[in-house]
Design a protein around this motif. Structure first.
Motif, PDB file in Angstrom:
ATOM      1  N   LYS A  59       0.814  -1.070   0.095  1.00 52.06           N
ATOM      2  CA  LYS A  59      -0.148   0.078   0.061  1.00 52.06           C
ATOM      3  C   LYS A  59       0.904   1.258  -0.058  1.00 52.06           C
ATOM      4  O   LYS A  59       0.384   2.222  -0.588  1.00 52.06           O
ATOM      5  CB  LYS A  59      -0.907  -0.258   1.189  1.00 52.06           C
ATOM      6  CG  LYS A  59      -1.867  -1.240   1.282  1.00 52.06           C
ATOM      7  CD  LYS A  59      -3.086  -1.344   0.394  1.00 52.06           C
ATOM      8  CE  LYS A  59      -4.130  -2.182   0.366  1.00 52.06           C
ATOM      9  NZ  LYS A  59      -5.132  -2.143  -0.458  1.00 52.06           N
ATOM     10  N   SER A  82     -10.625   0.901   5.252  1.00 50.81           N
ATOM     11  CA  SER A  82      -9.546  -0.055   5.207  1.00 50.81           C
ATOM     12  C   SER A  82      -9.800  -1.446   5.645  1.00 50.81           C
ATOM     13  O   SER A  82     -10.595  -1.419   7.024  1.00 50.81           O
ATOM     14  CB  SER A  82      -8.325   0.583   5.893  1.00 50.81           C
ATOM     15  OG  SER A  82      -7.038  -0.582   5.546  1.00 50.81           O
ATOM     16  N   THR A  83      -9.393  -2.573   5.162  1.00 49.59           N
ATOM     17  CA  THR A  83      -9.275  -3.658   6.110  1.00 49.59           C
ATOM     18  C   THR A  83      -7.992  -3.910   6.816  1.00 49.59           C
ATOM     19  O   THR A  83      -7.964  -5.018   7.378  1.00 49.59           O
ATOM     20  CB  THR A  83      -9.269  -5.189   4.998  1.00 49.59           C
ATOM     21  OG1 THR A  83      -7.943  -4.964   4.235  1.00 49.59           O
ATOM     22  CG2 THR A  83     -10.209  -4.995   3.973  1.00 49.59           C
ATOM     23  N   ASN A  85      -4.405  -2.596   5.948  1.00 51.00           N
ATOM     24  CA  ASN A  85      -3.010  -2.162   5.484  1.00 51.00           C
ATOM     25  C   ASN A  85      -3.182  -0.781   4.805  1.00 51.00           C
ATOM     26  O   ASN A  85      -2.331  -0.073   5.189  1.00 51.00           O
ATOM     27  CB  ASN A  85      -2.536  -3.171   4.657  1.00 51.00           C
ATOM     28  CG  ASN A  85      -1.812  -4.364   5.101  1.00 51.00           C
ATOM     29  OD1 ASN A  85      -1.121  -4.163   5.896  1.00 51.00           O
ATOM     30  ND2 ASN A  85      -2.300  -5.534   4.748  1.00 51.00           N
ATOM     31  N   THR A  86      -4.311  -0.616   4.277  1.00 47.84           N
ATOM     32  CA  THR A  86      -4.464   0.886   3.728  1.00 47.84           C
ATOM     33  C   THR A  86      -4.354   1.973   4.905  1.00 47.84           C
ATOM     34  O   THR A  86      -3.790   2.933   4.719  1.00 47.84           O
ATOM     35  CB  THR A  86      -5.506   1.037   2.908  1.00 47.84           C
ATOM     36  OG1 THR A  86      -5.435   0.403   1.778  1.00 47.84           O
ATOM     37  CG2 THR A  86      -5.831   2.576   2.475  1.00 47.84           C
ATOM     38  N   GLY A 185      -8.469  -8.029  -3.981  1.00 42.49           N
ATOM     39  CA  GLY A 185      -9.441  -7.689  -2.911  1.00 42.49           C
ATOM     40  C   GLY A 185     -10.390  -6.631  -3.580  1.00 42.49           C
ATOM     41  O   GLY A 185     -11.237  -6.748  -4.341  1.00 42.49           O
ATOM     42  N   ASN A 186      -9.836  -5.346  -3.164  1.00 39.79           N
ATOM     43  CA  ASN A 186     -10.596  -4.302  -3.743  1.00 39.79           C
ATOM     44  C   ASN A 186     -10.142  -4.122  -5.119  1.00 39.79           C
ATOM     45  O   ASN A 186     -10.506  -3.147  -5.990  1.00 39.79           O
ATOM     46  CB  ASN A 186     -10.286  -3.200  -2.979  1.00 39.79           C
ATOM     47  CG  ASN A 186     -11.498  -2.282  -3.039  1.00 39.79           C
ATOM     48  OD1 ASN A 186     -12.574  -2.500  -3.178  1.00 39.79           O
ATOM     49  ND2 ASN A 186     -11.183  -0.758  -2.523  1.00 39.79           N
ATOM     50  N   ALA A 187      -9.002  -4.645  -5.801  1.00 41.06           N
ATOM     51  CA  ALA A 187      -8.734  -4.973  -7.190  1.00 41.06           C
ATOM     52  C   ALA A 187      -7.957  -3.749  -7.633  1.00 41.06           C
ATOM     53  O   ALA A 187      -7.671  -3.598  -8.977  1.00 41.06           O
ATOM     54  CB  ALA A 187      -9.774  -5.026  -8.140  1.00 41.06           C
ATOM     55  N   GLY A 188      -7.266  -2.916  -6.675  1.00 39.03           N
ATOM     56  CA  GLY A 188      -6.605  -1.974  -7.085  1.00 39.03           C
ATOM     57  C   GLY A 188      -5.172  -2.468  -7.622  1.00 39.03           C
ATOM     58  O   GLY A 188      -4.437  -1.711  -8.833  1.00 39.03           O
ATOM     59  N   ASN A 189      -4.787  -3.306  -7.036  1.00 35.56           N
ATOM     60  CA  ASN A 189      -3.207  -3.800  -7.019  1.00 35.56           C
ATOM     61  C   ASN A 189      -2.955  -4.466  -8.637  1.00 35.56           C
ATOM     62  O   ASN A 189      -2.226  -4.207  -9.348  1.00 35.56           O
ATOM     63  CB  ASN A 189      -2.798  -4.873  -6.089  1.00 35.56           C
ATOM     64  CG  ASN A 189      -1.141  -4.521  -5.788  1.00 35.56           C
ATOM     65  OD1 ASN A 189      -0.525  -3.637  -6.195  1.00 35.56           O
ATOM     66  ND2 ASN A 189      -0.696  -5.676  -5.423  1.00 35.56           N
ATOM     67  N   THR A 334       1.838  -9.642  -0.528  1.00 41.88           N
ATOM     68  CA  THR A 334       1.670  -8.212  -0.321  1.00 41.88           C
ATOM     69  C   THR A 334       1.825  -7.659   0.852  1.00 41.88           C
ATOM     70  O   THR A 334       1.740  -6.471   1.082  1.00 41.88           O
ATOM     71  CB  THR A 334       0.109  -8.180  -0.811  1.00 41.88           C
ATOM     72  OG1 THR A 334      -0.426  -9.166  -0.292  1.00 41.88           O
ATOM     73  CG2 THR A 334      -0.004  -8.153  -2.144  1.00 41.88           C
TER      74      THR A 334
END
Ligand SMILES: Cc1ncc(COP(=O)(O)O)c(/C=C/C(=O)C(=O)O)c1O
Length: 376
Positions: A59, A82-83, A85-86, A185-189, A334
């Protein structure tokens, strides 16, 4: 001295020489050869160990860019859902920038390591009675109606920062790998990796219409990679909306980092999957915990459970005969294992036949007793 991802890749990011860069030295993470996984698939497997970033997860790559953008826009406060890490990353970078930071987390579903980071950096920590998706909905509404800057990966600067991981992989290997695997997950990566690999495989010039005169006379940079990799993304079976083709209202998985039912970058993740000729599939909690154990006991790499999803995916695809031999693979792991240390002790894949965890042995302070306990 590594200067952080913005300075290292400035010509490929929306910054100029006069941008005030907020950095904690993120990026430049190890690309570690994995001998046991390489033998398994009869190929060459590397792990991109993103737990080695300043706050212990990938992140930080996105957050250096997001907080730098927030400062450039005169923000005084940032917010994120956030879950875990963010929020840890946002709290650290906001502190470095002198901004206040509000974080919204799903009540009771954030690991202690991540919670300790947000608290240590003095973030305004709100536990929401709901899941991550509910937290993100509130965070977006807060940013729309109050003077707070949203730093979730719906903010394009997060994707810009995170695409640098793909640059580093190509710079380290000399070209793109055949396959790149990672959790979704949130698919940003997965969105960010695809953007990075695509940009590195063609000539690049800063977009002149970025409203920044310094970009107008930017030089064109040559392609660095000769190709892009096939992307394989993996969701936890109990939290796999992209696999199911619809949102999951009650996502459930031990991999709390990816316990997400309605990814913000859903369409972009599908585009990355399809344009790269790849897949997004599911791995069960058991497969994730077995992969978590494989990494710590065979490759010497300690990750938090969600981070092992890509490795679980490779093992699963290999056992289905779908992992071709003789290929080069990169798997992004990650987040650091210290984020969620319980799983090192209580991982069912680790317990003995009567279900006891691997508790350390305790003996008197006597060298012969210790030698016997060690079986010397
Ligand atoms: C360790 C770890 N591994 C994988 C993911 C999935 O990445 P995305 O698919 O880009 O979301 C996350 C995501 C965490 C959050 O979404 C958050 O911290 O709010 C993570 O912490």
């Amino acid at each position: 001295q590594w200067r952080g991802v913005i300075r290292e890749y400035a010509e490929r990011l929306p910054v100029t020489e006069s941008t005030e860069v907020i950095t904690l030295g993120e990026g430049g993470t190890p690309l570690v050869h994995a001998p046991a996984l390489s033998a398994l698939v009869d190929g060459t497997v590397y792990l991109k160990v993103e737990g080695m970033n300043p706050t212990g997860s990938f992140k930080d790559r996105g957050m250096t860019m997001a907080i730098t953008s927030a400062v450039a826009e005169g923000a005084k406060a940032v917010v994120c859902a956030s879950t875990g890490n963010t929020s840890a990353s946002a709290a650290a970078y906001a502190t470095q920038a002198g901004l206040t930071c509000a974080v919204l987390v799903p009540a009771g579903k954030i690991s202690m390591g991540k919670l300790s980071q947000a608290v240590a950096h003095g973030a305004e920590l709100i536990q929401i009675d709901g899941n991550f998706d509910g937290c993100l909905d509130i965070a977006r509404k807060l940013a729309e109606n109050y003077p707070v800057f949203l730093v979730n990966s719906v903010n394009p600067s997060r994707i810009e920062g995170q695409k640098t991981a793909a640059f580093e992989v190509v710079d380290a290997l000399g070209d793109a790998p055949d396959y790149h695997l990672l959790p979704v997950g949130n698919a940003g990566n997965i969105t960010a990796y695809w953007k990075g690999y695509q940009e590195y495989a063609q000539p690049w010039k800063k977009p002149a219409n970025s409203g920044n005169p310094a970009h107008d006379d930017a030089v064109e940079l040559p392609a660095v990679a000769t190709k892009t990799p096939i992307l394989w993304g993996f969701q936890a079976a109990g939290a796999a909306p992209i696999v199911a083709g619809h949102p999951i209202t009650e996502p459930e998985t031990v991999a709390t980092a990816i316990r997400i039912g309605n990814p913000a970058s859903w369409e972009k993740a599908e585009a990355a999957r399809d344009e790269s000729g790849g897949v997004i599939e599911a791995v069960t909690d058991e497969e994730i915990l077995a992969a978590h154990r494989w990494l710590s006991s065979k490759e010497g790499v300690f990750v938090e459970p969600a981070s092992a999803s890509g490795v679980a995916g490779l093992i699963k695809k290999h056992s289905a005969g779908a992992a071709p031999a003789g290929k080069t693979w990169v798997i992004t792991v990650t987040g650091h294992g210290l984020k969620d240390p319980d799983w090192a002790i209580n991982n069912p894949a680790l317990q003995n036949e009567n279900g006891e965890g691997a508790q350390p042995t305790q003996v008197p302070q006597d060298v012969e007793t210790v030698a016997r306990a060690l079986g010397l």
